[in-house]
Design an enzyme around this catalytic site. Sequence first.
Site, mmCIF file in Angstrom:
data_model
loop_
_atom_site.group_PDB
_atom_site.id
_atom_site.type_symbol
_atom_site.label_atom_id
_atom_site.label_comp_id
_atom_site.label_asym_id
_atom_site.label_seq_id
_atom_site.Cartn_x
_atom_site.Cartn_y
_atom_site.Cartn_z
ATOM 1 C CG ASP A 16 -1.967 0.916 1.129
ATOM 2 O OD1 ASP A 16 -2.566 1.426 -0.055
ATOM 3 O OD2 ASP A 16 -2.601 1.165 2.171
ATOM 4 C CG ASN A 64 -7.914 -2.203 -5.230
ATOM 5 O OD1 ASN A 64 -6.966 -2.927 -5.055
ATOM 6 N ND2 ASN A 64 -8.107 -1.122 -4.386
HETATM 7 C C1 IPE Z 1 -5.187 -2.853 -0.074
HETATM 8 O O1 IPE Z 1 -5.121 -1.633 -0.267
HETATM 9 C C2 IPE Z 1 -5.186 -3.370 -1.707
HETATM 10 C C3 IPE Z 1 -3.880 -3.685 -2.148
HETATM 11 C C4 IPE Z 1 -2.882 -3.198 -1.861
HETATM 12 C C5 IPE Z 1 -3.860 -4.282 -3.470
HETATM 13 P P1 IPE Z 1 -6.114 -0.399 -0.689
HETATM 14 O O2 IPE Z 1 -5.461 0.803 -0.707
HETATM 15 O O3 IPE Z 1 -7.085 -0.831 -1.483
HETATM 16 O O4 IPE Z 1 -6.923 -0.764 0.937
HETATM 17 P P2 IPE Z 1 -7.730 0.648 1.542
HETATM 18 O O5 IPE Z 1 -8.667 0.999 0.866
HETATM 19 O O6 IPE Z 1 -6.942 1.513 2.234
HETATM 20 O O7 IPE Z 1 -8.269 -0.252 2.616
HETATM 21 C C1 IPE Z 2 -1.393 0.304 -3.240
HETATM 22 O O1 IPE Z 2 -1.174 1.654 -3.596
HETATM 23 C C2 IPE Z 2 -1.607 -0.191 -4.853
HETATM 24 C C3 IPE Z 2 -3.154 -0.671 -4.879
HETATM 25 C C4 IPE Z 2 -4.000 -0.518 -4.353
HETATM 26 C C5 IPE Z 2 -3.422 -1.259 -6.343
HETATM 27 P P1 IPE Z 2 -2.578 2.753 -3.327
HETATM 28 O O2 IPE Z 2 -2.866 2.979 -4.734
HETATM 29 O O3 IPE Z 2 -3.569 2.105 -2.559
HETATM 30 O O4 IPE Z 2 -1.827 3.727 -2.702
HETATM 31 P P2 IPE Z 2 -2.613 4.905 -1.572
HETATM 32 O O5 IPE Z 2 -2.971 4.186 -0.471
HETATM 33 O O6 IPE Z 2 -3.680 5.922 -2.264
HETATM 34 O O7 IPE Z 2 -1.278 5.769 -1.081
HETATM 35 MG MG MG Z 3 -4.180 2.240 -0.463
#
Ligand code: IPE
Ligand code: IPE
Ligand code: MG
Length: 236
Positions: A16, A64
């Site tokens: 993340d 997602n």
């Molecule tokens: C979890 O991260 C999913 C992945 C890393 C693929 P998210 O960014 O989607 O999670 P939330 O929405 O903060 O819980």
């Molecule tokens: C994790 O990074 C990647 C995926 C969930 C695909 P994020 O896109 O969730 O990054 P933040 O949480 O917005 O910083």
């Molecule tokens: Mg995230």
Amino acid sequence: MPDPTYGARHIAIIMDGNGRWAKRKHLPRALGHKKGVEAVRNIVRVAGKMGIEAMTLYAFSSENWNRPDEEISDLMGLLRQYIQSDIEEFVENGIRLKVIGNYKALDDDIVGMIDNAIERTAANDKMTLAVALNYGAQDELLRATQEIAAAVKNGRLDPEEIETGHISAALDTADLPPLDLLIRTSGELRLSNFLLWQAAYSELYFTDVLWPDFDQKELEKALKSFGDRERRFGGR
Ligand code: IPE
Ligand code: IPE
Ligand code: MG
């Protein structure tokens, strides 16, 4: 030299923080995801060299899909590139690719690339790299429940005979070692629907480091922390 894995056979990472990494640098989110792929490439190499048996990476969750279309299409584009550019390295380095989650719902060309990569690396035994794509633990448990219910319905299984082992065996991770360590980057303290069943007795490690900055040193720190823990599994 001490064992760099500290006995951890299976580690999983909630990767993340790509978006925040980009935001801090005043860059588009897509560049954060691109840097995130580079971090994946590096950590897969490092984990393979350390002798980790299995590594499960959360790449795209079943939730997602709630992101804007443009971001989803950026992520799918990066996934295509990643499989194409790294498959030879997996073949050479003995990495077995596995996918958990309902990946068959992704675009047909991606499903084809994945199936091809899984087939080409099926006999590899240095490390299993399990990528979670369109994965949600509740969806995984739902699919497992349907499989078990079907076995009951056609008389192959008696409801009273269902054991936790039947559930584990019906999950996407059935062929992986028990999950030892679950890491989440970027400071969020939640599981976001990842490996809910498998994490029952895993050690948890949270770091503020954003995923694109997670490197060998950070993985070593997480494993050292794992090595310092006392696991009890309910005993004393
Ligand atoms: C979890 O991260 C999913 C992945 C890393 C693929 P998210 O960014 O989607 O999670 P939330 O929405 O903060 O819980
Ligand atoms: C994790 O990074 C990647 C995926 C969930 C695909 P994020 O896109 O969730 O990054 P933040 O949480 O917005 O910083
Ligand atoms: Mg995230």
